[in-house]
Structure formats: structure tokens, C-alpha cells
Scaffold this active site. Sequence first.
Site, short mmCIF file in Angstrom:
data_model
loop_
_atom_site.label_atom_id
_atom_site.label_comp_id
_atom_site.label_asym_id
_atom_site.label_seq_id
_atom_site.Cartn_x
_atom_site.Cartn_y
_atom_site.Cartn_z
N LYS A 119 36.10 27.78 38.18
CA LYS A 119 37.44 28.09 37.67
C LYS A 119 37.39 29.08 36.50
CE LYS A 119 40.17 24.53 39.66
NZ LYS A 119 40.97 23.34 39.62
N LYS A 211 36.98 26.24 50.16
CA LYS A 211 37.85 25.06 50.21
C LYS A 211 39.32 25.48 50.32
CE LYS A 211 38.71 22.82 46.23
NZ LYS A 211 39.62 21.82 45.65
N LYS A 214 45.03 25.24 46.27
CA LYS A 214 46.37 25.63 45.84
C LYS A 214 46.39 27.05 45.28
CE LYS A 214 47.31 21.05 43.98
NZ LYS A 214 46.71 20.33 42.87
#
Length: 348
Positions: A119, A211, A214
Site C-alpha cells: 500500500k 487480488k 476496492k
Amino acid sequence: MSAFQQRVFSGVQPTGNLHLGNYLGAIKRFVELQDSHDCIYCVVDLHAITQDRAVWGGPEQLAASTREVTAAFLAAGIDHTRHIVFNQSRVSGHAELAWIFNCVARIGWLNRMTQFKEKAGKNRENASVGLYAYPNLMAADILVYRGTHVPVGDDQKQHLELARDIAQKFNIDFADSIAAKGHGDAFFPLPEPLIAGAATRVMSLRDGARKMSKSEASDMSRINLSDDADQIAAKIRKARTDPEALPSEVDGLEDRPEAANLVGIYAALAETDVDQVLREHGGAQFSTFKPALAELCIEKLGPLTAEMRRLNGDPGHIDEVLRAGGERARTIAAETMDAVRDIIGLLR
Ligand code: AQP
């Protein structure tokens, strides 16, 4: 080790775009555990703000997303009267225990967390301290209720291991005080991850190596819980695949990540396993399998999406669920925090 009352805890971030991965990896499992366990399900809004404001969308969007995740919990079948549903920031014990855990966890442990690396990316120096300490807050979320079981997707496995390490270190560091205050030989349970089923890691429909997420820029990469039947059908029709027919046995899915992903999604939605799906669909081309998958997906998600829409139209009800759940959660968390203060020697 002391015996702990079994309690399930898990959370979902209100960062928008709830998707099929969140549903199959987490929310659907939350529902299944309700009959066998006491459950606490939380919309983890304090986790959402660890990322840039652009990711969680600012104050109005955060409030709307918090209500939307709550609506998804309720629409999926979580019974907020038998179990506890609330948003994290209502209960200050989460942040208080997270601070204590900041002092228990080691920097070396956090440095190994792959989610932070992913991230924060190349911009690590500019990532928030909150993003770095995220796993300590997650450990606090679970342990402030002395949660014993945590249903999560496969991506959260490493954070769960860290939560166990933190619980264990606290139990060891304060063993004398824990025993002296009458809590036996351990105050915190070592929470167990519950990662099971055919879709513990749902992958992107555009890239079987990534993956379903969102924050992925392409909306075609995921099935949102807000998608209608036409959108679901179009996304599955356009999902990346290879030119081969489906194999009849699981071994045949090796090195075919996109095929394995679609078969896994089918199995999870049909509540069966991959072997069974391949027994039924082995030898089929994607031109046949994709419409069957789309039909199943629409059949299973349609009622959920409709109920989410209905609930989203009644924000007063959602707010009342969160308020009442927050009160019940606060009582349990306050008990834990009083004991933690006594154990550490913080006067109250
Ligand atoms: N692709 C997935 N497959 C299976 N389970 C998944 N989960 C998330 N993605 C998948 C599980 O959903 C629960 C809630 O996730 P979260 O909202 O707390 O955070 P996340 O893992 O960061 O979700 P995203 O969608 O991947 O968001 P971004 O894009 O921000 O990284 C968790 O139990 C998680 O395992």
C-alpha cells in the site's frame, strides 16, 4: 493456557466499492458463524483513514461508506439483535489498546508486513504512521473483546499472525501481574484466523495474479456488491481467461490462475468445492462456463444487492443499529481496558 470464552470478531473497511472478494472471503463467512458463536462485526472506519483522503473520499463519503458496509452486513443476513454490529470509532477502547500495543509490538515485526509495503509502494517516506501501525490497531480491534476466532480473507493471514505475537508478548511481559490480578496464566487469547472455503483469495477478473480489490483502478476487475445483473454478466463475459477448456481435475488448474479463479468463485457461490465444480463442468469451454457463472452470481447477489439498496434508503435505521451495537461493544471493551490498566499499573 487459560480457557477463553469463544468469540468471533472481524471487520471491513468503509473504503467504498465492496466487492465479491469481500463477500466470499469475509461477509458470507460472518453470516455462517452466527449460529455457532457470539460474533462482533465492525465497520473499521479508523482503518480507512490510514490511507490518503482520496482513497476514502472525505467526510461525507466516509459516513456514506460506513452506512453502506453496515447495509451489506445486514443484507447478507447478519442478525444485529443477536450479535454486535457497530463502527469502530464509537468505541475508544480500540485506539487506547492500539497505543498499548504500539509499545508491545516490535518495529522489526511491522517491517515485515507485506500489506504496508504494497500500500505504501515507492512512496514509503510519505505514508501515514497510521498505515504503518495498522496491524497494531487490528490486533487491538480483536483483543479489546478478547476475540478468539477471526474470519478473514487470505490476505489478512500475516496480520493475524502479528496479533497472536502481540497477545503472546503481552501475556509474557506482564505474566506476574496477570497472575497477581487473578487472570490466570494469560490475559489475551491467541486469536485464530478462520480462512476456509473455495474463495479465500478472489483474484481480479482482469489479471489472475492480482487480488480483487476496492482500490484497483479498473471497475472491470471486480464485481461490486452494487452491480446490477447486466453489469455482472458483462464483467464475467469480459473476464480474462485462457483458450483451453476446463479440466476435469484440480491439478489441471495449475498455472491457469484466471481459470482457477472463476472456478473458485463458482464453487464458493454454489457452496460446494472445486472438485465438484470440475466434475460438473470439466471439458466445458469458457463460452459455456461463463454464462453459467454469471447466472449463478446474479442469482446469489441479486437479493443481497436489492436489500442493500432498500437499507441504504433508510439511513436512520442503519445509524440506530450502529449506535446500539456501539453501546454493547463499549461495555465489553471497557471491562478489558480496566483490566489492562490494572495489569500494567496505569492508575484509574
Ligand atoms: N480479493 C479478496 N478475496 C477474499 N477476501 C478478500 N478480502 C478483501 N479482498 C479479498 C477480505 O475482505 C475483508 C475486508 O477487507 P478490508 O476492507 O478490510 O480490506 P482490504 O483487504 O484492504 O480490502 P481490499 O478490497 O483489498 O481493499 P484495498 O483495495 O484498499 O486493498 C478482509 O477479511 C479481507 O481479507
